[in-house]
Structure formats: structure tokens, C-alpha cells
Design an enzyme around this catalytic site. Structure first.
Site, mmCIF file in Angstrom:
data_model
loop_
_atom_site.group_PDB
_atom_site.id
_atom_site.type_symbol
_atom_site.label_atom_id
_atom_site.label_comp_id
_atom_site.label_asym_id
_atom_site.label_seq_id
_atom_site.Cartn_x
_atom_site.Cartn_y
_atom_site.Cartn_z
ATOM 1 N N GLU A 103 0.965 -1.328 0.071
ATOM 2 C CA GLU A 103 0.129 0.134 0.097
ATOM 3 C C GLU A 103 0.700 1.081 -0.154
ATOM 4 O O GLU A 103 0.516 2.190 -0.725
ATOM 5 C CB GLU A 103 -1.065 0.029 1.145
ATOM 6 N N SER A 104 1.818 1.490 0.725
ATOM 7 C CA SER A 104 2.449 2.526 0.870
ATOM 8 C C SER A 104 4.109 2.439 0.916
ATOM 9 O O SER A 104 4.686 3.437 1.095
ATOM 10 C CB SER A 104 2.221 3.144 2.371
#
Length: 224
Positions: A103-104
Site C-alpha cells: 500500500e505505502s
């Protein structure tokens, strides 16, 4: 007896040809028309009862995901919080690591153009639902994201791929398509999580063999 014929939309050949040269895999729909004829098309049918047919370009797929087999892992970033939330929500900690990474990239300040924020890319509605004051705070973000993913995993009976797809595209889309939705972004995310999950799990297994089993707050691993 009705002789079933097969109709292919003219653009399918072009779609498959383009896919072979590196574009996204085409989405092909299959249904039977009123005459009982099987139809395959890359245009979403207006009738009900259609299904999605996967058309894969193996060479393209390998190229698309190749970097995730070699990108550096971050097994020690936010480790304390990840282990605690994994234990609290009965989750595999290496799966949580894979989701955060996918995700990040473990950037607590990450923000998407759609408004997703923080390590687990929480959308505004999720931030509100879990009463998060600051979605960029690592502990709060991981706590909310872990609880939400555990809820999805329970809904989809422990199927990590469906839970990951629901985390990315929403559980309603997974339910609608009875599986991973045909959105390329979602399919890429599911594959990315799967690759990273296997790598973090392998790393933990090696760690288990080479260090004592005690971890500062109890167990070395929250994984089952």
C-alpha cells in the site's frame, strides 16, 4: 438439438495482440444470447448472467510483477505495532507487513490522489468509522487497517486473496464478481500482496531458525 455457435467480438483479437506486447491483460466477457449462441466480447454486456474470462499474457505478467520479487523488504519497520495488532486481530503478521508494503512502501506520510492516507492507505470513510484523529500516525493507522482487514478476512472465510481484493476494491465488488474483480489495479494489488507475503513469511522462517524465540514483548511472531 441446437447447434451452439461462438461469436467473437472483432476487437478481441486486437486486445489479445496488444496484451502480448505489454499492455494490460484485456477483460473478456462471456454470455449466451437469446438464440443460445456463446458470445465473447471485450465490451461489458448489458444482459445479466455473463462471466469474466481471464486472458493472460504470461510474458507480460512476469514483467509486470518482476520487481516485487526483488524489492527490498522492511521486516523491522513499525515491527512492534504490527506484531501487537496482528496478535490482537488474530492475523498473520507477515500478511500485515505485505499489505503495508504494497500500500505505502512503509511510508507513513503516503497519500493517494483518491484520498487514501498513511501506512495502510485508509480512505476517509474508514478513518471516520474507526475514529482516527490522525491517519498519518503509524500506530492509529495500523490499528484501524488491521482491524478492517481482519473483518474482511473473516467475511471471506480466511481467503487472503479475496480479502486483499476487498481491501483494494471494496467488499461489494468482490461479492458482485464472486471473486477478484476484473480491475487491473486490484489484480495487481492482490498479486503484489501475495508475492510480498511469501517473501516476508520466508524471512520470518529464517529468523526463527537463527535467533532465540523470545521477542521483547513476548513471542517472536504473531503468525500462526
Amino acid at each position: 438439438m441446437l447447434l451452439t455457435r461462438i461469436i467473437f467480438a472483432s476487437s478481441i483479437w486486437m486486445a489479445c495482440s496488444i496484451s502480448a506486447f505489454g499492455a494490460n491483460d484485456p477483460v473478456i466477457y462471456h454470455y449466451y444470447n437469446s438464440e443460445g449462441i456463446a458470445v465473447f466480447t471485450d465490451q461489458k454486456p448489458k444482459v445479466s448472467g455473463f462471466r469474466v474470462v481471464e486472458v493472460k499474457c504470461q510474458r507480460c505478467e512476469h514483467s509486470r510483477y518482476q520487481s516485487w520479487y526483488s524489492t527490498p523488504l522492511h521486516p523491522y519497520k513499525f515491527r512492534q505495532t504490527l506484531y501487537e495488532e496482528a496478535l490482537k486481530n488474530d492475523l498473520d503478521v507477515t500478511l500485515l507487513q505485505a499489505i503495508v508494503h504494497a500500500e505505502s512502501g512503509f511510508n507513513p506520510n503516503a497519500q493517494s490522489h483518491k484520498g487514501a492516507k498513511g501506512l495502510m492507505q485508509l480512505m476517509p470513510l474508514l478513518v471516520k468509522a474507526y475514529n482516527i484523529d490522525n491517519p498519518f500516525d503509524p500506530d492509529s493507522n495500523i490499528a484501524a487497517g488491521s482491524a478492517y482487514f481482519a473483518k474482511l478476512l473473516k467475511r471471506f472465510k480466511g481467503n487472503t486473496k479475496l480479502a486483499a481484493a476487498a481491501y483494494n476494491a471494496g467488499p461489494s465488488n468482490v461479492a458482485h464478481y464472486s471473486g477478484v474483480p476484473p480491475f487491473q489495479q486490484t489484480r495487481d494489488f492482490v498479486k503484489r500482496v501475495d508475492i510480498l507475503h511469501n517473501r516476508y513469511r520466508q524471512h520470518q522462517q529464517l529468523l526463527t531458525l537463527t535467533v532465540p524465540r523470545q521477542y521483547p514483548n513476548g513471542l517472536l511472531s504473531a503468525a500462526r
